[in-house]
Structures are given as structure tokens and as C-alpha cells.
Scaffold this motif. Structure first.
Motif, PDB file in Angstrom:
ATOM      1  N   GLY A   1       0.820  -1.245  -0.128  1.00 42.22           N
ATOM      2  CA  GLY A   1       0.059  -0.086   0.028  1.00 42.22           C
ATOM      3  C   GLY A   1       0.891   1.299   0.107  1.00 42.22           C
TER       4      GLY A   1
ATOM      5  N   TYR B   1       1.118   3.909  -3.081  1.00 39.76           N
ATOM      6  CA  TYR B   1       0.403   5.336  -2.935  1.00 39.76           C
ATOM      7  C   TYR B   1       1.441   6.184  -2.871  1.00 39.76           C
ATOM      8  CZ  TYR B   1      -3.863   2.815  -2.294  1.00 39.76           C
ATOM      9  OH  TYR B   1      -5.019   2.285  -2.693  1.00 39.76           O
TER      10      TYR B   1
ATOM     11  N   SER C   1       1.651   6.987  -6.252  1.00 35.25           N
ATOM     12  CA  SER C   1       0.605   7.616  -6.844  1.00 35.25           C
ATOM     13  C   SER C   1       0.633   9.178  -6.381  1.00 35.25           C
ATOM     14  CB  SER C   1      -0.883   7.096  -6.205  1.00 35.25           C
ATOM     15  OG  SER C   1      -0.875   5.707  -6.361  1.00 35.25           O
TER      16      SER C   1
ATOM     17  N   ASN D   1      -6.546  13.852   0.153  1.00 34.26           N
ATOM     18  CA  ASN D   1      -7.125  13.165  -0.776  1.00 34.26           C
ATOM     19  C   ASN D   1      -6.538  11.812  -0.914  1.00 34.26           C
ATOM     20  OD1 ASN D   1      -8.618  15.334  -1.796  1.00 34.26           O
ATOM     21  ND2 ASN D   1      -7.059  16.125  -2.979  1.00 34.26           N
ATOM     22  N   GLY D   2      -5.734  11.610  -0.023  1.00 35.45           N
ATOM     23  CA  GLY D   2      -4.950  10.083   0.048  1.00 35.45           C
ATOM     24  C   GLY D   2      -5.916   9.035   0.279  1.00 35.45           C
ATOM     25  N   ILE D   3      -5.157   7.756   0.153  1.00 39.40           N
ATOM     26  CA  ILE D   3      -5.967   6.476   0.372  1.00 39.40           C
ATOM     27  C   ILE D   3      -5.387   5.960   1.367  1.00 39.40           C
ATOM     28  CG2 ILE D   3      -6.938   4.612  -0.613  1.00 39.40           C
ATOM     29  CD1 ILE D   3      -7.893   6.814  -2.117  1.00 39.40           C
TER      30      ILE D   3
ATOM     31  N   GLU E   1       2.284  10.386  -0.133  1.00 37.67           N
ATOM     32  CA  GLU E   1       0.961  10.445  -1.035  1.00 37.67           C
ATOM     33  C   GLU E   1       0.188  11.686  -1.136  1.00 37.67           C
ATOM     34  OE1 GLU E   1      -2.376   8.048   0.323  1.00 37.67           O
ATOM     35  OE2 GLU E   1      -3.100   7.943  -1.690  1.00 37.67           O
TER      36      GLU E   1
ATOM     37  N   ALA F   1       2.337   2.056  -9.006  1.00 40.53           N
ATOM     38  CA  ALA F   1       1.270   2.861  -9.093  1.00 40.53           C
ATOM     39  C   ALA F   1       0.124   1.888  -9.687  1.00 40.53           C
ATOM     40  CB  ALA F   1       1.552   3.960  -9.866  1.00 40.53           C
TER      41      ALA F   1
ATOM     42  N   TYR G   1      -5.171  -3.173  -6.764  1.00 42.73           N
ATOM     43  CA  TYR G   1      -5.859  -2.170  -5.533  1.00 42.73           C
ATOM     44  C   TYR G   1      -5.770  -0.715  -5.320  1.00 42.73           C
ATOM     45  CZ  TYR G   1      -1.027  -2.613  -3.932  1.00 42.73           C
ATOM     46  OH  TYR G   1       0.378  -2.431  -3.835  1.00 42.73           O
ATOM     47  N   ASN G   2      -4.949  -0.248  -6.187  1.00 43.54           N
ATOM     48  CA  ASN G   2      -4.845   1.350  -6.120  1.00 43.54           C
ATOM     49  C   ASN G   2      -6.148   2.027  -6.403  1.00 43.54           C
ATOM     50  OD1 ASN G   2      -4.289   3.765  -6.456  1.00 43.54           O
ATOM     51  ND2 ASN G   2      -2.370   3.593  -7.505  1.00 43.54           N
ATOM     52  N   GLN G   3      -6.645   2.433  -5.226  1.00 40.39           N
ATOM     53  CA  GLN G   3      -7.839   3.053  -5.448  1.00 40.39           C
ATOM     54  C   GLN G   3      -7.884   4.454  -5.905  1.00 40.39           C
ATOM     55  OE1 GLN G   3     -10.965   1.778  -3.533  1.00 40.39           O
ATOM     56  NE2 GLN G   3      -9.558   0.162  -3.563  1.00 40.39           N
ATOM     57  N   HIS G   4      -6.984   4.917  -6.361  1.00 42.61           N
ATOM     58  CA  HIS G   4      -6.999   6.392  -7.330  1.00 42.61           C
ATOM     59  C   HIS G   4      -7.195   5.731  -8.484  1.00 42.61           C
ATOM     60  CE1 HIS G   4      -5.005   9.032  -4.419  1.00 42.61           C
ATOM     61  NE2 HIS G   4      -4.257   8.247  -4.078  1.00 42.61           N
TER      62      HIS G   4
ATOM     63  N   HIS H   1      -0.277   8.533 -15.332  1.00 41.83           N
ATOM     64  CA  HIS H   1       0.635   8.587 -14.478  1.00 41.83           C
ATOM     65  C   HIS H   1       1.855   8.899 -14.778  1.00 41.83           C
ATOM     66  CE1 HIS H   1       3.637   6.595 -11.515  1.00 41.83           C
ATOM     67  NE2 HIS H   1       2.673   7.035 -10.709  1.00 41.83           N
TER      68      HIS H   1
ATOM     69  N   GLY I   1       2.942  11.910 -10.226  1.00 43.86           N
ATOM     70  CA  GLY I   1       1.928  10.732  -9.789  1.00 43.86           C
ATOM     71  C   GLY I   1       0.574  10.600 -10.369  1.00 43.86           C
ATOM     72  N   TYR I   2      -0.516  10.455  -9.691  1.00 42.02           N
ATOM     73  CA  TYR I   2      -1.939  10.881  -9.952  1.00 42.02           C
ATOM     74  C   TYR I   2      -2.313  12.009  -9.510  1.00 42.02           C
ATOM     75  CZ  TYR I   2      -2.040   5.876 -11.388  1.00 42.02           C
ATOM     76  OH  TYR I   2      -1.660   4.606 -12.015  1.00 42.02           O
ATOM     77  N   GLY I   3      -1.493  12.797  -9.101  1.00 40.42           N
ATOM     78  CA  GLY I   3      -2.110  14.158  -8.377  1.00 40.42           C
ATOM     79  C   GLY I   3      -2.397  15.161  -9.197  1.00 40.42           C
TER      80      GLY I   3
END
Lengths: 560, 445
Positions: free
Chosen positions: A420, A424, A427, A437-439, A457, B37, B41-44, B111, B116-118
Motif C-alpha cells: 500500500g 500510494y 500515486s 485526498n490520500g487513500i 501520498e 502505481a 488495488y490502487n484506489q486512485h 501517471h 503521480g496521480y496528483g
């Protein structure tokens, strides 16, 4: 188009936040490096036998024939470690530490601590040293590289640094407002509390206790504030606990600085503190409840306390407290026994992460104090053996080792937390996805063990790395100021306290990113948790105390 | 004090180690960041959230297979094209491992290591992906399967580009059904293995050559059945006396049972392994399912049946295409890929000499037995297979091969589950796929 403008502004704010963090941290360290240190030696010893001027730079100086001495006297009648010249509040003293030929002051033999004043003649062996004023020294003075940028120009003032930090926290709070409308009020309440905390802390430090400089404290405030604001939309109660703990921690910090001001008091309290620490751990063992695989906390009136966190501070205190005649075997043995009891108690609680931190600190302290690498190697071998036994009897720890290095191959079970964090972190990128906004914040225990991942993240890798570098910088700074500390106690304790925090940070950061096995320890100043916050401030006090100027503003020191 | 300070140097070592650790983390971030990334399971990226602003997916002719308009994901307007390309394009879920919307979602969504995904959707640099597939050919091939399960793959064995990859059963990613057909998440071409039956005779022939037998001058005799190791091996016909070319073209079981026996278990095992039956190969970024060939518990009768491909042999369609590509390409296999811009490696499976002899044999099967009209005039070498899979089930039908025309260097593998006789069931699909893919490369036939 308006949405586009908003998006650009949001991203711009995140980039600004990262740049801004770098500026604050740079300014703090730059300011530390510019410290104007006393130009002249404290005093000077004049060796009339060979007509040599010897500058005395430290508060505790070992004199003898041995190469490791601070003041080396090449005279076969002088013992290897002959005597100690030390400075205390009352003035300068000479203390013979069991030399063969003895020490004489103005012709009379002395035993134990003996006061010396300017122009007194100290005779050791067949060498005569005359105590002179520091200003009379006209030789070269070596500068420590860390302080090579010493400038008479004033560096950034403390209030300016605090203001910059407040602004950083304001930007973070604004990010929450963008992501979550319902947390606007909470975000500004916490921001207000952080700002208030920083100024009250400063006023007490500079005004009431008359401490010079505020860079170390500013760095602590920066980390504390960032950690608290990240908690706002995660658990507002935790955010408040964080700030209240920081306030108590800061108060403890100021009181501790006062307490350790007198090196002699430290020696007197050593045994008492050792016993209190063991009682703390004993109570924990008796009343601790098993939670998340470790029984390392007790509840006092509904408040959860981790005694081991407080004992960390006591541990450094006990380990670093040295006598006039520097290191003796007896109190070192005492320390070994104390260490074994601490590490043993932590192992019984199942808190192996903290046990490891204590053990690493033990290795550090024992090397610095005794220079005995053999003992350290032996201790390491013993520890390796202990690890094997732990792995055999604690299957859940063995599992953590098994997944180490390939957490992503098992992202739903054993490698859940580390995968995880990695996912993240990637991400979030360099600038993050925005506060709130993070997970990763929805992962269990993420606000303590995985907090490095949350920072990355949400506010980006740059800030996360910068925060890590702050803790690393404290180690470098501790060693640099340690060269001019008032007593070996301060230099040892500062180096060890900073190292302890860094070991803890390593276990936290590299554990959650799968570079080391996950041990579940906190990141100093940032992870949620009151006890951890208290111990972080306690450890910081040792670093502050090692700075020779810390006690300079409080009262004029007796000159010569 | 001096001693203390020199010893406290150890704290600087600690600090250096810490910085090294951070450096390692950064290095890994740069190297593996995209992979970190791009986790399911990446919730983004979950719930199609990421795909709502993802880039377009094109086929080799620029046909749009998937695109996002107004935060909605749209797939190709043609129903058959959508079903035919499901396993390479993908749907909103992460269930299809070989699909680019799974394997390259990070790239599609935009990405990157810096943000990132920001980045908000409006600022994200969307990554488009172009496939090497010809979607029209895939759709034709999908229709040709007519509801049967199986897989078809055609790829250019010189460049590695996959022109056609179809797996059935499939479903419509635009209107995902409540009930997904069983096995629809698997790309059978790459991720499934099947009993090979007679197509394994390619490998048996190579094993026979490598055992040192003079195959040009060998003759085989088939009387419909023969005893091997105390049990019989049966053939569909009484082929009488024949050479290796006829035995291969007529797919005589007795001849290949004898070939396996002559080569011996050791050679059969060694050659199967050196040809890569039991290995996993990269097709783009995904690995083929490993095949199976294991004679360690086999008796003489089992050895005989293994030469006919009816012992415990298993192969994947993608592997068979790679093997046929290697035969056509002088023994060197170019591994396939289906995303443009990817580069695939090569691996030598057999010597040039072996490949040339095998070409002669496989070519004879088409030129003198099936006839070149079957592939519209392409110079094809091939082998069919009819693999018995158990009581009460129709056999699996196979056809594998390649064309040696310089402009159309294509290798193919087709399998139809419970298709019955290989030539009649897999043959028409192979024909459609090969002619379609050759036309895509400029063939006019």
C-alpha cells in the motif's frame, strides 16, 4: 475555463508547498551553520618546560601522555591518563585521576577536585602548566566544517522562521479546505492551535528561560504541525492529542534543559533515574494489555501511555552521564545491566521495534564511551542469536521477515501495508495528491507506522524526503556542536539522542517502504501518539543542551 | 572529549547509511514507480475512476478501440470488434490481466513520476496506446469461432508484432453482462494450455532428427494399430508404408509413436525442453502459461503416446505460434508483442539446419495435402491436430503454422475447444486469420 484555472491553482499550491518546505529547512540549517562561536579558547595552558601555548577548548579535558587525550603531554613521567581539567559554574578545577606521580597546584599535592585560578601552576610529572587567559592565545584556531560559514551578519531571526513555518501550515490547511468543505473549521482550529503553540513555545524559550536561537525548535514545530494537520480529516481527536502532547513535550523540553544545566546534578540523579525507569517498565509489564501483538502501553484514567517512550529519554540520560574522570569501568557495567533489563522488558512486552532502537543506542553509547569495539561485536552476535530465537517463537514476526523485500508479491496478506505504501507513494508523486485526498490514511495504524507513506501520498515525495533529511541533519549538527560542548555528557547525549531518533526514523521509513522488515515504530515528531511526541521533545533537549550557547544567555558565566 | 568526539564519528556513519537508504528508495521510485502505481488495488484508479479521463487505444490502422469522452469510457462502436479485442483492450475492471487497460493503466491514465496521480483530470497528460492488432481481422476471426471456445493468434515472426489475438468466450465491455461467461477473463491465447494432439508431432520430428536418425531415408509402416510397451497405439487409418513427409502430412499415429520410441525418452524430454515447451515466454509484458512435458513416470507405451501429443503433454497457443515462427525464421524465435513501441527479444530454439528440414516437412503438408488454395496463395507450412480430451467430449481442434512469403512473415496458432476434427474446425479460422493478416500487410489474394 474556470475549472481549469482552479486546477492550475491547486497544482501550483502543491508545488509551492514543496519549495517552501525546502526553503524553511534550508534557512534553519543555514542559520545553525552561521552560529558565531566563541573565537578565543576558554583558557590557555602554558607549558613553560617547552614554551608551548596550549588552547583549552572544552569544558572537560583529559590531560596525559596517551594519544587519545585532549591535551597530550610528551613527558615520560606523566601517566597515560593523568588528570582532568574541567570547568563548572563555579570556575575551573583540576582533578587527578589516579596518576602515578600525582598532581600539584602551586607546589602542593592535590587529591580530588581542586579549584584552580588564572596564573596557578599545575605540575604533572616533571611538566609545569600555567593557567592563562584564553585571549592570550595567539595560535591558529581550527574551525569545524559545519560552522565554516560563520558570519557576523545576523541570520534569519527566530520570529521570521516561525512566521515562515506558520505560513507553511496555513498552505496545508488551505489544501484541506479545497478537498473537504466539511473540514474547513477543524482545519483552521488545528492551524490556530499550531500557530499558538509555536509562539508560546518561542516566548517561553526566549523570554522566560532566556535560551538563544530557535532553529531546532522551529524544525520540531514544522514537523509537529505537518503531522497534526495531516490528521485533521483522518481523526480530529488524534490531531488535538498531537498538539496537546506537543505542548506538554515542549514544556518538558524546557524543564529538562534547566534540569541538565548542571553536569554535577546529572551524576547525582543517575541512579534514581535508572530505578524510576525500571519501575516504569515493570508497571508496564504488570498492567500492559496485549494490542496489535505488543503489550507496550498502559491506561491511566483512560489515557493510553507508552512508558517505553519516556524511558528512551532516561536511557540516553543514564548512558551518557559521565563522571569527572570520564569513563570508569564500574558505571559502565551498571549501564550494561540497565540496558539488558530495558531490552529484556521490551522483548517481554513484544515491542521488538523499540527493543531494537534501545539496542542500537546501546551499541552507539558503548562505542562512544568505551571505544570498545570487541564488546560491541559480541553484543551484535548476541543480538543476532536473539533474533533467531524470536523468529522461532513469534511466527507473526517471522512472517514479516518472510515478506521483506517482496511485499508486492503478496499485496493482500503479509505484504498488505508495505505494498500500500509503495503504491500510494508512486500515486502521490513528487508533489502529492493534496492533503486529505490520500487513500493510505484508511489503512489500519497508518497514522503511526505508515505516516511516511501518508506524507508522500498527500504532500509529495520532496517534502517527505526533506523531513527525513531534517532528522539526519540533527545527527550531523549534534556532532558538530558536540566539539564545543560544556561536558562530555552533552556531546555523548546529543549524538546518541539524534542517532536514536534517526534509527527510529530508519525503522519507520525503510520498514514501510519494504527496504527493511516492518517493525511498527513511530516517526519522531510526526507519527500520531502522545508518548512518542513527549520522547521526541525529550531527545531534542539533549541536542539543544550540547550547544554551548544554550546556557550562555541565562546568566553571565564566571570568567576565568 | 577528544576520544569521545572521534568515537562519535559512528553517528555520522549512521547518517550516511540513512542517506544511502533514502537514495535506494529514490532509485526504486524512479525504476519501479509506474509498477507500484499500477496495482489493481490502487484506489486512485478504482471503479473506472481512472479510466474516465484515460487516453485512447488504437489498433494498427488507427481505428479507435477505446476512448474517454465527457468522463465516460467508450469502446469501438462495432459489437464484434469489442468482443474480439476485449482481451487486449480490456474493460473497466482489472480482471483481464493481458488487457492494456489493466497492464498499462498507469500510462493510459497519465501517471508519471513527477506528479503521480496528483494532477487534476484537466491537466493530466493522457497517454494513448496503439496496439499492433488489426481489429477488423480480429472481429472476422471472432465471428468465425461461432460461439465455440478457443483462441487464435497470428504474429509477424520477423518483427514480433501480433496482428490478431482473439480469445473466446468474451463479453461486451461497453455493456458488461451481469453474468460473465466462465473463463472469459482469461486470454486463452496466452494464459491457457491445451492438450496438443498431433501438432506435437512437430516436436517429435525435431527430437527424432536431434537423436541422429537419418529421417530422409526412414520408412514407417502403419497397419491401423501396433503394440508399444505392451499396449496398443491406434491410428485413424491404415496408412501402409510411408516416408516422414507422408507420415507428417497424414498425421499417422503409428509412425510418430515409432519416432518417439526411436528417439528415446531422454531425447524427447531434452528436445521438448530445449524447444521451450515447458518454459514461459514474454508476450509483450505478460508471460505465457507454461506448457507441460514430463516423461519421468512414463512407460514405453506412454512414451509412444507422448510422440503423438496424447500423453500428459500441454501447450499454449502463443507458444505454438512462437515455435512455428522459429521454424520459419531459421530457428530463431522473435517473441511477440501487441503494443506498438514495445520491443521484443529473440531466442534461438533450434539450429538453422533443423529449422530448414522442418520447413520442408511442414510445407509438404500444405502443398501436397491441403493445397495452397486453402490460404489464398500464401506459401504456408502447417500442421493440424485433433486432441482427445476425455470421455464424452469432442476433441480439441488445432491448426498451427506459418507463411514464408518475404512480405508476409506470419506464424499462427488456432485452437477450438471441442471443435472436432482439426482441419475442418480450426482450418477455416486459420484461413480467415492468415489471409486477413496478410492483407493487412498488403497481400492481395
Amino acid at each position: 475555463m474556470t475549472q481549469f484555472m482552479v486546477d492550475v491553482a491547486v497544482v501550483g499550491l502543491r508545488i509551492l508547498l514543496a519549495v517552501y518546505a525546502l526553503i524553511i529547512i534550508y534557512q534553519c540549517f543555514a542559520s545553525m551553520r552561521r552560529q558565531k562561536r566563541q573565537e578565543a579558547p576558554l583558557v590557555m595552558l602554558y607549558n613553560s618546560t617547552i614554551r608551548k601555548k596550549i588552547p583549552v577548548l572544552c569544558w572537560e579535558n583529559l590531560i596525559g601522555r596517551g594519544k587519545g587525550c585532549d591535551i597530550v603531554i610528551e613527558d615520560p613521567t606523566v601517566s597515560r591518563s593523568h588528570c582532568v581539567l574541567l570547568r563548572r559554574k563555579e570556575g575551573w578545577f583540576i582533578n587527578d585521576i589516579g596518576s602515578k606521580s600525582g598532581t600539584r597546584v602551586n607546589g602542593r599535592p592535590v587529591h580530588g577536585r581542586h579549584r584552580v585560578t588564572i596564573d596557578d601552576e599545575i605540575k604533572i610529572g616533571s611538566t609545569t602548566l600555567t593557567l592563562r587567559r584564553g585571549e592570550e592565545y595567539d595560535g591558529e584556531m581550527r574551525h569545524h566544517w559545519f560552522f565554516s560559514r560563520v558570519s557576523s551578519k545576523p541570520s534569519v531571526s527566530a520570529p521570521a522562521l516561525i512566521f515562515l513555518t506558520n505560513l507553511f501550515h496555513l498552505f496545508m490547511a488551505v489544501e484541506i479546505c479545497i478537498s473537504y468543505e466539511k473540514f474547513v473549521l477543524e482545519a483552521f482550529e488545528i492551524l490556530g492551535a499550531v500557530v499558538l503553540f509555536s509562539w508560546v513555545f518561542y516566548l517561553f524559550s526566549a523570554g522566560v528561560f532566556r535560551r538563544s536561537n530557535f532553529e531546532l525548535e522551529t524544525l520540531a514545530v514544522l514537523l509537529v504541525g505537518a503531522g497534526s494537520i495531516l490528521l485533521v480529516s483522518q481523526d480530529i481527536m488524534d490531531a488535538w492529542i498531537q498538539i496537546i502532547a506537543a505542548m506538554i513535550g515542549a514544556a518538558g523540553y524546557l524543564i529538562m534543559l534547566k534540569f541538565i544545566e548542571n553536569p554535577d546534578r546529572i551524576v547525582n540523579w543517575r541512579m534514581a533515574i535508572m530505578i524510576i525507569s525500571l519501575v516504569f517498565l515493570g508497571i508496564n509489564l504488570a498492567f500492559g494489555r496485549m494490542e496489535f501483538g505488543a503489550a507496550n502501553r498502559i491506561y491511566i484514567g483512560g489515557v493510553s501511555v507508552q512508558p517505553s517512550e519516556i524511558v528512551k529519554v532516561a536511557y540516553i540520560f543514564v548512558g551518557a552521564s559521565a563522571l569527572d574522570h570520564l569513563q570508569t569501568k564500574r558505571n559502565f557495567l551498571e549501564f550494561v545491566v540497565f540496558s539488558a533489563l530495558c531490552v529484556g522488558a521490551l522483548a517481554l512486552m513484544g515491542d521488538f521495534g523499540t527493543a531494537l532502537i534501545f539496542f542500537m543506542s546501546f551499541i552507539m553509547i558503548s562505542i562512544i564511551r568505551s571505544g570498545d569495539y570487541k564488546t560491541s561485536v559480541l553484543a551484535l552476535a548476541g543480538a543476532a542469536f536473539a533474533v533467531v530465537i524470536i523468529l522461532k517463537f513469534k511466527p507473526y514476526i517471522a512472517q514479516r521477515f518472510a515478506v521483506w523485500g517482496h511485499a508486492l508479491e503478496d499485496p493482500y496478506n503479509a505484504g498488505y501495508q508495505q505494498s500500500g505504501v509503495l503504491t500510494y507513494i508512486a500515486s502521490g508523486g513528487l508533489f502529492g495528491v493534496g492533503v486529505g485526498n490520500g487513500i493510505l490514511r484508511y489503512y489500519g495504524a497508518s497514522e503511526t507506522d505508515l505516516v511516511f507513506g501518508i506524507i508522500t501520498e498527500e504532500i509529495g515525495l520532496i517534502i517527505a524526503l526533506a523531513f527525513a533529511v531534517v532528522l539526519c541533519g540533527l545527527v550531523v549538527y549534534s556532532r558538530a556542536i558536540g566539539t564545543r560542548s560544556r561536558s562530555t555528557f552533552y556531546s555523548i547525549s546529543a549524538s546518541c539522542a539524534a542517532s536514536m531518533m534517526l534509527v527510529q526514523a530508519s525503522l519507520n521509513i525503510f520498514g514501510c517502504t519494504d527496504i527493511l522488515p516492518l517493525t511498527g515504530v513511530t516517526l519522531p515528531f510526526i507519527s500520531a501518539g502522545g508518548s512518542s511526541m513527549l520522547s521526541s521533545f525529550g531527545l531534542l533537549a539533549f541536542i539543544k543542551a550540547a550547544d554551548e550557547r544554550t546556557y550562555n544567555r541565562s546568566k553571565r558565566l564566571p570568567q576565568r | 572529549m577528544k576520544r569521545t568526539m572521534s568515537r562519535s564519528f559512528i553517528s555520522l556513519i549512521l547518517a550516511a547509511a540513512f542517506l544511502l537508504g533514502l537514495g535506494l528508495l529514490c532509485l526504486r521510485y524512479v525504476k519501479d514507480g509506474d509498477m507500484w502505481a499500477n496495482q489493481t488495488y490502487n484506489q486512485h484508479l478504482a471503479f473506472g475512476k481512472g479510466l474516465s479521463g484515460a487516453g485512447k487505444i488504437y489498433d494498427r490502422n488507427g481505428t479507435i478501440l477505446a476512448q474517454s469522452v465527457d468522463s465516460q469510457r467508450y469502446y469501438n462502436e462495432d459489437y464484434y470488434t469489442r468482443l474480439a479485442t476485449l482481451h487486449t483492450v480490456g474493460d473497466g475492471s482489472y480482471n483481464i490481466a493481458t488487457a492494456v487497460q489493466t497492464a498499462r493503466r498507469a500510462q493510459l491514465v497519465g501517471h508519471n513520476g513527477i506528479f503521480g496521480y496528483g494532477l487534476p483530470e484537466s491537466l493530466r497528460p493522457k497517454g494513448d496506446v496503439s496496439l499492433t492488432l488489426d481489429a477488423d481481422v480480429c472481429a472476422e476471426v471472432y465471428e468465425e469461432f461461432a460461439g465455440k471456445k478457443g483462441a487464435c493468434m497470428v504474429y509477424n515472426y520477423k518483427t514480433g508484432e501480433v496482428l490478431c489475438m482473439v480469445s473466446t468466450p468474451s463479453y461486451d465491455p461497453q455493456n458488461v453482462p451481469e453474468e460473465i461467461p466462465e473463463g472469459a477473463y482469461l486470454n486463452n491465447a496466452v494464459s491457457s494450455t491445451y492438450s496438443p494432439g498431433s501438432i506435437y508431432k512437430i516436436i517429435t520430428t525435431i527430437a527424432l532428427m536431434e537423436s541422429g536418425a537419418d529421417i530422409e531415408n526412414m520408412t514407417f509402416t502403419c497397419e491401423g494399430e501396433r503394440d508399444f510397451g505392451g499396449d496398443t497405439v491406434t491410428c485413424l487409418e491404415e496408412h501402409g508404408e510411408m516416408d516422414i513427409y507422408q507420415a507428417f502430412a497424414w498425421s499417422c499415429n503409428i509412425a510418430f509413436a515409432e519416432a518417439a520410441t526411436t528417439a528415446g525418452a531422454e531425447n524427447m524430454q531434452r528436445v521438448s525442453e530445449s524447444l521451450g515447451v515447458t518454459k514461459s515466454y514474454l508476450v509483450g509484458s505478460v508471460r505465457t502459461a507454461q506448457g507441460h512435458f514430463d516423461l519421468s513416470d512414463a512407460n514405453d507405451n506412454d512414451l509412444a503416446w507422448s510422440g503423438v501429443g496424447q500423453y500428459t503433454n500441454m501447450v499454449s497457443p502463443a507458444y505454438m505460434a512462437i515455435l512455428c515462427g522459429a521454424v520459419a525464421n531459421s530457428g530463431e524465435a522473435r517473441l511477440p508483442h501487441y503494443v506498438q513501441g514495445e520491443r521484443s527479444g529473440t531466442t534461438r530454439l533450434m539450429s538453422e539446419e533443423t529449422a530448414e528440414k522442418m520447413q520442408d516437412i511442414m510445407r509438404y503438408t500444405v502443398s501436397d495435402y491441403y493445397g495452397d488454395t486453402m490460404f489464398g496463395g500464401l506459401t504456408v507450412g502447417a500442421k493440424t491436430g485433433t486432441a482427445e480430451v476425455g470421455e464424452g467430449k469432442e476433441p480439441n481442434a488445432w491448426m498451427v503454422g506459418y507463411s514464408t512469403d518475404a512480405e508476409y512473415p506470419l506464424a499462427f496458432a488456432v485452437v477450438v475447444e471441442e471443435g472436432g476434427y482439426g482441419f475442418y474446425s480450426a482450418g477455416p479460422i486459420a484461413r480467415t486469420a492468415m489471409i486477413g493478416c496478410a492483407q493487412s500487410l498488403g497481400f492481395e489474394g
